[in-house]
Scaffold this motif. Structure first.
Motif, PDB file in Angstrom:
ATOM      1  N   LEU A  64       3.213   7.123 -14.227  1.00  0.00           N
ATOM      2  CA  LEU A  64       3.479   7.275 -12.799  1.00  0.00           C
ATOM      3  C   LEU A  64       4.216   8.568 -12.477  1.00  0.00           C
ATOM      4  O   LEU A  64       3.883   9.254 -11.507  1.00  0.00           O
ATOM      5  N   SER A  68       1.383  10.691 -10.914  1.00  0.00           N
ATOM      6  CA  SER A  68       1.446  10.825  -9.455  1.00  0.00           C
ATOM      7  C   SER A  68       1.386  12.285  -9.047  1.00  0.00           C
ATOM      8  O   SER A  68       0.754  12.635  -8.043  1.00  0.00           O
ATOM      9  N   CYS A 130      12.501   7.747  -6.148  1.00  0.00           N
ATOM     10  CA  CYS A 130      11.069   8.002  -5.951  1.00  0.00           C
ATOM     11  C   CYS A 130      10.475   7.093  -4.878  1.00  0.00           C
ATOM     12  O   CYS A 130       9.700   7.544  -4.020  1.00  0.00           O
ATOM     13  N   LEU A 134       8.667   8.285  -1.441  1.00  0.00           N
ATOM     14  CA  LEU A 134       7.289   7.959  -1.087  1.00  0.00           C
ATOM     15  C   LEU A 134       7.218   7.157   0.213  1.00  0.00           C
ATOM     16  O   LEU A 134       6.323   7.362   1.044  1.00  0.00           O
ATOM     17  N   GLN A 150       8.175  13.986  -0.142  1.00  0.00           N
ATOM     18  CA  GLN A 150       7.229  14.036  -1.257  1.00  0.00           C
ATOM     19  C   GLN A 150       7.622  15.100  -2.270  1.00  0.00           C
ATOM     20  O   GLN A 150       7.358  14.941  -3.467  1.00  0.00           O
ATOM     21  N   SER A 158      11.545  11.537 -10.161  1.00  0.00           N
ATOM     22  CA  SER A 158      10.648  11.588 -11.314  1.00  0.00           C
ATOM     23  C   SER A 158      11.275  12.323 -12.486  1.00  0.00           C
ATOM     24  O   SER A 158      11.072  11.952 -13.651  1.00  0.00           O
ATOM     25  N   LEU A 195      -4.591   6.880 -10.847  1.00  0.00           N
ATOM     26  CA  LEU A 195      -4.068   7.019  -9.487  1.00  0.00           C
ATOM     27  C   LEU A 195      -4.992   7.768  -8.530  1.00  0.00           C
ATOM     28  O   LEU A 195      -5.018   7.474  -7.337  1.00  0.00           O
ATOM     29  N   VAL A 199      -5.779   6.466  -4.735  1.00  0.00           N
ATOM     30  CA  VAL A 199      -5.391   7.242  -3.554  1.00  0.00           C
ATOM     31  C   VAL A 199      -6.615   7.589  -2.718  1.00  0.00           C
ATOM     32  O   VAL A 199      -6.613   7.472  -1.485  1.00  0.00           O
ATOM     33  N   LEU A 215       0.904   3.838  -3.236  1.00  0.00           N
ATOM     34  CA  LEU A 215       1.478   4.527  -4.391  1.00  0.00           C
ATOM     35  C   LEU A 215       2.925   4.105  -4.597  1.00  0.00           C
ATOM     36  O   LEU A 215       3.382   3.946  -5.738  1.00  0.00           O
ATOM     37  N   CYS A 216       3.635   3.886  -3.504  1.00  0.00           N
ATOM     38  CA  CYS A 216       5.024   3.446  -3.569  1.00  0.00           C
ATOM     39  C   CYS A 216       5.143   2.093  -4.278  1.00  0.00           C
ATOM     40  O   CYS A 216       5.987   1.905  -5.164  1.00  0.00           O
ATOM     41  N   TYR A 219       4.239   2.426  -7.965  1.00  0.00           N
ATOM     42  CA  TYR A 219       5.330   3.128  -8.660  1.00  0.00           C
ATOM     43  C   TYR A 219       6.484   2.172  -8.930  1.00  0.00           C
ATOM     44  O   TYR A 219       7.039   2.139 -10.035  1.00  0.00           O
TER      45      TYR A 219
END
Length: 436
Positions: A64, A68, A130, A134, A150, A158, A195, A199, A215-216, A219
């Motif tokens: 991730l 990501s 993170c 997000l 972002q 990260s 991913l 997305v 994605l949040c 993650y």
């Protein structure tokens, strides 16, 4: 006159006393040995049992944390074509630039955090940062807002996760350390394969805001589980201070920094611009995205394979050969041809040879530094790569727009090739520094 005590009685009494003292001494030694054995029994052996759980947890984290970032190319395309059509490309590029810089540079903050709260909670703090980044990005509608959410927040969170995940395997692995690092580092490549389709599908079915939220959630689930599983094999306290300047003077640290700096320039060029070259020869953007996933699969496989190859070759030998081959492939294939068969062959080959540093760098660091210094050394080398991102992305973009007129990649290819050749020279310097 007192009677003379028999000599035999005196000898027997002395003997009994010596035996008693000796038995007490043996008993004390036995107790000490029992305590030591108990202590060692508490510490799990390396390369066994929970060590493999640690490896999987770190793999989840890098799937991730790095994956990501690879998927952000999809967001970048959406910004240029849909969301910010009236904004300049250079301004929009600052979202990915800030994210890349903080992903590499922010890891230096991991050392004091680990010292305060430990490995597990440091990783979970990174997850929390993170997720906040997000989630806020999903409500952002301006470029500057995405640069903060972002870019800065997600990149910084990260970086903490990455630093912890590159430190823990060295505490649990000895014989299979390089293999473990290879599998963990492969998450950076394979994460993009997982991913990017997610997305893309969410953006197609809904919008970019729900892509961020999806994605949040992913993650939070994966790095949350990964963070909860982390723990040291024995007591572990990183070295004092945020940065030990003595490490900056170590020739191994210097060599690793320069290798990472120049490697990152070449890698950024192929990852950011090669899909565009496919579009220019007639492929659709969706096809270019699919080929980017192939590239991610190759880089992921390469990271795992190079870890295994350390059983037979020195890490510096693998690194040198791969970086020299990278420089050769840039000039002999991408520079000289615009045929699809040649270009896609180049993309596959470069995927296997351009990225072994992400596996072998931490392995070399773990072999040359104490476990207490390892977190700082990894952070320093990643700072070098972060500086490379900060300098190279805007510079390369300006060169492509000014000299390449957004259609000619010759200057970028030459820069990438030279960067890999220079990094190979620093691998030689590293080999001699290790011997010293």
């Amino acid at each position: 006159m007192d009677a003379v005590e028999p000599v035999s009685k005196i000898i027997l009494e002395d003997s009994d006393s010596n035996l008693k003292d000796k038995s007490e001494e043996d008993l004390n030694l036995s107790k000490i040995e029992t305590v030591i054995e108990a202590d060692f029994a508490v510490i799990p052996p390396p390369d066994e049992g929970y060590a493999w759980v640690i490896m999987i947890a770190c793999l989840f984290n890098l799937l991730l944390a790095f994956g990501s970032f690879n998927a952000f190319g999809v967001f970048q395309t959406y910004y240029l074509e849909v969301l910010f059509v009236d904004e300049s490309a250079n301004y929009i590029a600052w979202i990915s630039t800030v994210c890349g810089v903080f992903t590499f540079v922010g890891g230096l903050a991991a050392t004091p955090i680990v010292r305060k709260v430990g490995l597990k909670y440091s990783s979970l703090i990174g997850t929390l940062i993170c997720v906040i980044g997000l989630l806020l990005a999903s409500f952002s509608s301006q470029v500057w807002q995405l640069i903060i959410t972002q870019g800065l927040l997600f990149g910084f969170g990260s970086s903490i996760i990455i630093n912890v995940s590159l430190t823990v395997p060295a505490l649990w692995f000895d014989k299979y350390r390089a293999l473990a690092y290879g599998i963990v580092a492969s998450g950076g490549g394979f994460g993009g394969i997982i991913l990017i389709p997610i997305v893309n599908k969410v953006i197609s079915a809904s919008n970019i805001h729900w892509a961020f939220r999806t994605l949040c959630f992913v993650y939070l689930a994966m790095t949350g589980v990964g963070g909860m599983l982390l723990r040291p094999r024995s007591s572990y306290t990183p070295s004092e201070g945020t940065l030990d300047f003595k490490l900056l003077k170590n020739p191994v640290t210097i060599a690793l920094c320069f290798i990472g700096f120049f490697m990152q320039i070449g890698f950024n060029i192929v990852a950011m611009y090669f899909p565009t070259s496919l579009v220019l020869i007639g492929k659709t953007p969706d096809q270019a995205t699919n080929y980017l996933m192939v590239f991610c699969a190759c880089t992921g496989s390469s990271r795992a394979i190079t870890g295994y190859l350390t059983k037979y070759f020195k890490p510096t030998s693998i690194l040198f050969v791969c970086h020299v081959l990278s420089g050769i492939f840039f000039m002999s294939m991408w520079y000289t041809s615009d045929k699809f068969s040649v270009l896609i062959s180049f993309f596959v080959l470069i995927g296997f040879v351009c990225i072994p540093y992400m596996t072998l760098g931490p392995v070399i660091a773990s072999e040359n530094f104490s476990k207490e210094d390892l977190s700082q050394v990894n952070a320093i080398t990643y700072i070098a790569m972060g500086i490379s991102v900060l300098i190279s992305l805007p510079s390369v973009g300006a060169i492509f727009e000014t000299y390449g007129k957004r259609t000619n990649f010759s200057a970028l290819i030459v820069i990438a090739s030279i960067s890999y050749f220079i990094s190979a020279l620093f691998v030689i310097y590293l080999r001699f520094s290790e011997k010293k």
